[in-house]
Design a protein around this motif. Structure first.
Motif, PDB file in Angstrom:
ATOM      1  N   MET A 204      -0.391  24.342  -6.973  1.00 25.73           N
ATOM      2  CA  MET A 204       0.548  23.362  -6.737  1.00 25.73           C
ATOM      3  C   MET A 204       0.025  22.143  -7.443  1.00 25.73           C
ATOM      4  SD  MET A 204       1.386  21.671  -2.994  1.00 25.73           S
ATOM      5  CE  MET A 204       2.075  23.199  -2.551  1.00 25.73           C
ATOM      6  N   ILE A 205       1.232  21.429  -8.017  1.00 25.51           N
ATOM      7  CA  ILE A 205       0.834  20.346  -8.906  1.00 25.51           C
ATOM      8  C   ILE A 205       0.681  19.089  -7.906  1.00 25.51           C
ATOM      9  CG2 ILE A 205       1.922  18.832 -10.592  1.00 25.51           C
ATOM     10  CD1 ILE A 205       1.507  21.852 -11.478  1.00 25.51           C
ATOM     11  N   VAL A 206      -0.256  18.481  -8.383  1.00 27.63           N
ATOM     12  CA  VAL A 206      -0.833  17.233  -7.526  1.00 27.63           C
ATOM     13  C   VAL A 206      -0.430  15.856  -8.281  1.00 27.63           C
ATOM     14  CG1 VAL A 206      -2.795  16.035  -6.573  1.00 27.63           C
ATOM     15  CG2 VAL A 206      -2.878  18.499  -6.459  1.00 27.63           C
ATOM     16  N   ASP A 207       0.678  15.067  -7.682  1.00 28.62           N
ATOM     17  CA  ASP A 207       1.191  14.066  -8.159  1.00 28.62           C
ATOM     18  C   ASP A 207       0.208  12.868  -8.111  1.00 28.62           C
ATOM     19  OD1 ASP A 207       3.163  12.206  -8.939  1.00 28.62           O
ATOM     20  OD2 ASP A 207       3.642  11.452  -7.067  1.00 28.62           O
ATOM     21  N   THR A 208       0.263  11.974  -8.835  1.00 27.87           N
ATOM     22  CA  THR A 208      -0.688  10.753  -8.929  1.00 27.87           C
ATOM     23  C   THR A 208      -0.603  10.029  -7.665  1.00 27.87           C
ATOM     24  OG1 THR A 208       0.043  10.453 -11.122  1.00 27.87           O
ATOM     25  CG2 THR A 208      -0.947   8.413 -10.035  1.00 27.87           C
ATOM     26  N   SER A 209       0.361   9.955  -6.731  1.00 25.57           N
ATOM     27  CA  SER A 209       0.853   9.235  -5.579  1.00 25.57           C
ATOM     28  C   SER A 209      -0.376   9.810  -4.542  1.00 25.57           C
ATOM     29  CB  SER A 209       2.011   9.175  -4.860  1.00 25.57           C
ATOM     30  OG  SER A 209       2.551  10.682  -4.714  1.00 25.57           O
ATOM     31  N   CYS A 210      -0.532  11.238  -4.602  1.00 26.36           N
ATOM     32  CA  CYS A 210      -1.491  12.157  -3.805  1.00 26.36           C
ATOM     33  C   CYS A 210      -2.771  11.772  -4.130  1.00 26.36           C
ATOM     34  CB  CYS A 210      -1.184  13.420  -3.902  1.00 26.36           C
ATOM     35  SG  CYS A 210      -2.065  14.776  -2.836  1.00 26.36           S
ATOM     36  N   VAL A 211      -3.109  11.661  -5.201  1.00 27.78           N
ATOM     37  CA  VAL A 211      -4.557  11.494  -5.665  1.00 27.78           C
ATOM     38  C   VAL A 211      -4.867  10.005  -5.498  1.00 27.78           C
ATOM     39  CG1 VAL A 211      -6.132  10.914  -7.654  1.00 27.78           C
ATOM     40  CG2 VAL A 211      -4.284  12.678  -7.730  1.00 27.78           C
ATOM     41  N   LEU A 212      -4.028   9.042  -5.565  1.00 21.97           N
ATOM     42  CA  LEU A 212      -4.230   7.606  -4.965  1.00 21.97           C
ATOM     43  C   LEU A 212      -4.445   7.761  -3.568  1.00 21.97           C
ATOM     44  CD1 LEU A 212      -1.752   5.684  -7.383  1.00 21.97           C
ATOM     45  CD2 LEU A 212      -4.356   5.985  -7.423  1.00 21.97           C
ATOM     46  N   ASP A 213      -3.710   8.386  -2.716  1.00 19.77           N
ATOM     47  CA  ASP A 213      -3.761   8.428  -1.265  1.00 19.77           C
ATOM     48  C   ASP A 213      -5.161   9.113  -0.988  1.00 19.77           C
ATOM     49  OD1 ASP A 213      -1.329   7.101  -1.036  1.00 19.77           O
ATOM     50  OD2 ASP A 213      -0.138   8.909  -0.533  1.00 19.77           O
ATOM     51  N   LEU A 214      -5.332  10.201  -1.512  1.00 17.12           N
ATOM     52  CA  LEU A 214      -6.734  10.837  -1.261  1.00 17.12           C
ATOM     53  C   LEU A 214      -7.826   9.797  -1.626  1.00 17.12           C
ATOM     54  CD1 LEU A 214      -6.075  14.185  -3.040  1.00 17.12           C
ATOM     55  CD2 LEU A 214      -6.474  13.742  -0.551  1.00 17.12           C
ATOM     56  N   ILE A 215      -7.778   8.930  -2.659  1.00 16.47           N
ATOM     57  CA  ILE A 215      -8.952   8.041  -3.018  1.00 16.47           C
ATOM     58  C   ILE A 215      -8.879   7.091  -1.914  1.00 16.47           C
ATOM     59  CG2 ILE A 215      -9.481   6.035  -4.487  1.00 16.47           C
ATOM     60  CD1 ILE A 215      -8.557   7.721  -6.874  1.00 16.47           C
ATOM     61  N   GLU A 216      -7.822   6.510  -1.406  1.00 20.77           N
ATOM     62  CA  GLU A 216      -7.524   5.545  -0.192  1.00 20.77           C
ATOM     63  C   GLU A 216      -8.073   6.200   1.110  1.00 20.77           C
ATOM     64  OE1 GLU A 216      -3.875   3.525  -0.653  1.00 20.77           O
ATOM     65  OE2 GLU A 216      -4.374   2.958  -2.739  1.00 20.77           O
ATOM     66  N   GLY A 217      -8.353   7.508   1.345  1.00 25.69           N
ATOM     67  CA  GLY A 217      -8.695   7.993   2.575  1.00 25.69           C
ATOM     68  C   GLY A 217      -7.397   8.340   3.455  1.00 25.69           C
ATOM     69  N   ASP A 218      -6.147   8.431   2.827  1.00 21.37           N
ATOM     70  CA  ASP A 218      -4.821   8.624   3.631  1.00 21.37           C
ATOM     71  C   ASP A 218      -5.314  10.044   4.497  1.00 21.37           C
ATOM     72  OD1 ASP A 218      -2.274  10.152   4.118  1.00 21.37           O
ATOM     73  OD2 ASP A 218      -1.712   8.141   3.828  1.00 21.37           O
ATOM     74  N   GLN A 219      -5.051   9.936   5.730  1.00 21.22           N
ATOM     75  CA  GLN A 219      -5.538  10.905   6.536  1.00 21.22           C
ATOM     76  C   GLN A 219      -4.605  12.218   6.334  1.00 21.22           C
ATOM     77  OE1 GLN A 219      -8.542  11.406   8.149  1.00 21.22           O
ATOM     78  NE2 GLN A 219      -9.000   9.785   7.228  1.00 21.22           N
ATOM     79  N   ASN A 220      -3.229  11.828   6.223  1.00 26.55           N
ATOM     80  CA  ASN A 220      -2.132  13.044   5.897  1.00 26.55           C
ATOM     81  C   ASN A 220      -2.482  13.719   4.622  1.00 26.55           C
ATOM     82  OD1 ASN A 220      -0.804  12.420   8.349  1.00 26.55           O
ATOM     83  ND2 ASN A 220       0.298  10.669   7.368  1.00 26.55           N
ATOM     84  N   ALA A 221      -2.750  12.790   3.527  1.00 26.04           N
ATOM     85  CA  ALA A 221      -3.065  13.605   2.360  1.00 26.04           C
ATOM     86  C   ALA A 221      -4.128  14.166   2.523  1.00 26.04           C
ATOM     87  CB  ALA A 221      -3.316  12.489   1.339  1.00 26.04           C
ATOM     88  N   LEU A 222      -5.220  13.769   3.070  1.00 20.98           N
ATOM     89  CA  LEU A 222      -6.590  14.570   3.295  1.00 20.98           C
ATOM     90  C   LEU A 222      -6.412  15.946   4.035  1.00 20.98           C
ATOM     91  CD1 LEU A 222      -8.934  11.516   3.881  1.00 20.98           C
ATOM     92  CD2 LEU A 222      -9.019  13.154   2.004  1.00 20.98           C
ATOM     93  N   ALA A 223      -5.593  15.849   5.107  1.00 23.16           N
ATOM     94  CA  ALA A 223      -5.304  16.844   6.090  1.00 23.16           C
ATOM     95  C   ALA A 223      -4.585  17.878   5.332  1.00 23.16           C
ATOM     96  CB  ALA A 223      -4.711  16.339   7.237  1.00 23.16           C
TER      97      ALA A 223
END
Length: 135
Positions: A1-20
């Motif tokens: 699966m290709i990880v978009d920039t928005s996802c990486v930024l959300d992971l860095i920010e600790g977005d719970q939905n992205a992390l889950a």
């Protein structure tokens, strides 16, 4: 699966939905990869912040977690076609609805026949791209 920039930024920010979603995909052994264009976009952000060393450390921590997908000539050609077709179909006052970077990420997904994991909706209108959102 290709990880978009928005996802990486959300992971860095600790977005719970992205992390889950990341944990769910990893548990299902779905390979997550970072396209070259995502790396470029992330480093644009590194250059824009005051504390570039701290930002770079965060970005590199995420990037080390995933394999990277290089930008090939074939991906570049496909991205150009995606963007050109979007411009041709768009109302001149509205723009194409997708930028150069997202066109390159979409082209990477099409070339690899993989969905894009993203927090935004830029990929939903690109023919041939399956968009997976965690929002």
């Amino acid at each position: 699966m290709i990880v978009d920039t928005s996802c990486v930024l959300d992971l860095i920010e600790g977005d719970q939905n992205a992390l889950a979603t990341e944990r769910e995909l990893e548990a299902a052994n779905v390979p997550l990869v970072i396209p070259s264009m995502t790396i470029l976009e992330l480093y644009i952000g590194v250059g824009q912040v005051t504390d570039t060393a701290a930002e770079r450390t965060q970005v590199e921590g995420i990037l080390e977690s995933y394999p990277r997908v290089p930008m090939t000539p074939s991906i570049g050609r496909r991205a150009g076609r995606i963007l050109g077709e979007a411009f041709a179909a768009a109302d001149p006052d509205d723009g194409p609805g997708i930028g150069k970077a997202d066109a390159a990420i979409a082209a990477t997904a099409i070339e690899r026949d993989e969905p894009v994991l993203a927090g935004d909706s830029h990929f939903g209108n690109v023919d041939g791209v399956v968009h997976r959102s965690y929002r």
